[in-house]
Scaffold this motif. Structure first.
Motif, mmCIF file in Angstrom:
data_model
loop_
_atom_site.group_PDB
_atom_site.id
_atom_site.type_symbol
_atom_site.label_atom_id
_atom_site.label_comp_id
_atom_site.label_asym_id
_atom_site.label_seq_id
_atom_site.Cartn_x
_atom_site.Cartn_y
_atom_site.Cartn_z
ATOM 1 N N LEU A 15 0.874 -1.270 0.091
ATOM 2 C CA LEU A 15 -0.157 -0.002 -0.055
ATOM 3 C C LEU A 15 0.927 1.045 -0.080
ATOM 4 O O LEU A 15 2.037 1.341 0.455
ATOM 5 N N PRO A 16 0.149 2.471 -0.560
ATOM 6 C CA PRO A 16 1.079 3.614 -0.691
ATOM 7 C C PRO A 16 1.206 4.213 0.800
ATOM 8 O O PRO A 16 0.416 3.793 1.787
ATOM 9 N N PRO A 17 2.422 5.033 1.250
ATOM 10 C CA PRO A 17 2.347 5.815 2.573
ATOM 11 C C PRO A 17 1.221 6.436 2.876
ATOM 12 O O PRO A 17 0.358 7.118 2.132
ATOM 13 N N GLY A 18 0.956 5.899 4.189
ATOM 14 C CA GLY A 18 -0.395 6.654 4.666
ATOM 15 C C GLY A 18 -1.700 5.909 4.533
ATOM 16 O O GLY A 18 -2.831 6.315 5.130
ATOM 17 N N ILE A 19 -1.498 4.751 3.796
ATOM 18 C CA ILE A 19 -2.484 3.957 3.494
ATOM 19 C C ILE A 19 -2.472 2.616 4.160
ATOM 20 O O ILE A 19 -1.517 2.083 4.095
ATOM 21 N N HIS A 20 -3.345 2.142 5.159
ATOM 22 C CA HIS A 20 -2.987 0.908 5.719
ATOM 23 C C HIS A 20 -4.504 0.133 5.724
ATOM 24 O O HIS A 20 -5.571 0.463 5.705
#
Length: 254
Positions: A239-244
């Motif tokens: 996942l991209p940074p900041g998305i979990h």
């Protein structure tokens, strides 16, 4: 300060799915064990749950909830309200009916599905429910201010909610521009992400990631996840940074 506990992050069948031998359903990772979607919202004075699905009883026990001021419903599907009978324990402990916030359409379903609660003959020990009507405008649950965000679950209107800097969206496929404006500026955003393949009534993983980028929250957590999405650890790593990926038992503070 506001505390958010993810009580469940799974789709309508939960994860693992009954009788399924896929790699997700047989995973030993606790993050791949998902009850039906629900969150617990707490501040110093008020405790509320968004949705009371079939796993409500166990979710309350697992999270150690002793006081519950209200249930706020997103929509009328079984995986979001089927556990409401188990408010009886709170009725007994708190000596009052449970406030249940819902639109008129959702209230109709509650009255139909739990007809015995609203019968003129009051059998001892029945749940006690106080239905409180909501519309697409802000309302208060104790000290918590809820701003509804209307989304479409295929063609069914569903409410997400913004509470302060936290926005919770589940069972969405479409969000109109004016409703997106209500979300913008949130520090934490929760979006449903059912699976990788296209679906008629839920965001896919890619759709949820794109929408998260558009809405620009500092952190986005994905929920209402099916076993078709893949193992938690594998998807989380891509996942991209900041998305979990959210998981059952995840606690956030704002």
């Amino acid at each position: 300060m506001m505390k958010i506990t993810f009580l469940g992050t799974g789709t309508s069948q939960g994860v693992p799915v009954i009788a399924c031998d896929c790699q997700v359903c047989t995973s030993g990772d606790p993050c791949d064990k998902r009850l039906r979607s629900s969150v617990l919202i707490e501040d110093k004075h008020t405790t509320a749950v968004i949705d009371s699905g079939p796993d409500f009883r166990y979710q309350m026990l697992r999270a150690g909830v002793k006081q519950l001021d209200a249930i706020v419903l997103t929509h009328e599907h079984k995986d979001h309200l089927a556990g409401m009978d188990d408010i009886r324990a709170f009725n007994f402990r708190q000596e009052e009916p449970m406030d249940v916030f819902a639109t008129p359409r959702v209230q109709e379903t509650i009255i139909r599905e739990f007809a015995y609660v609203f019968s003129s003959v009051k059998y001892p020990g029945l749940p006690r429910i106080k239905l409180i009507e909501i519309q697409n405008k802000p309302f208060k649950v104790g000290t918590l201010r809820f701003q509804p965000v209307e989304v479409l679950h295929y063609k069914l209107p569903v409410f997400g909610y913004r509470i302060g800097d936290f926005t919770y969206i589940t069972d969405a496929k479409t969000i109109e521009p004016e409703e997106k404006e209500k979300i913008k500026g949130s520090k934490v955003l929760v979006l449903n992400a059912l699976q990788k393949e296209a679906h008629v009534s839920h965001f896919t993983l890619d759709e949820a990631v794109r929408l998260a980028g558009e809405l620009g929250a500092e952190r986005t957590y994905l929920t209402h996840i099916s076993h078709k999405l893949g193992r938690h650890a594998e998807i989380e790593s891509k996942l991209p940074p900041g998305i979990h990926l959210a998981y059952d038992g995840l606690v956030l503070t704002l």
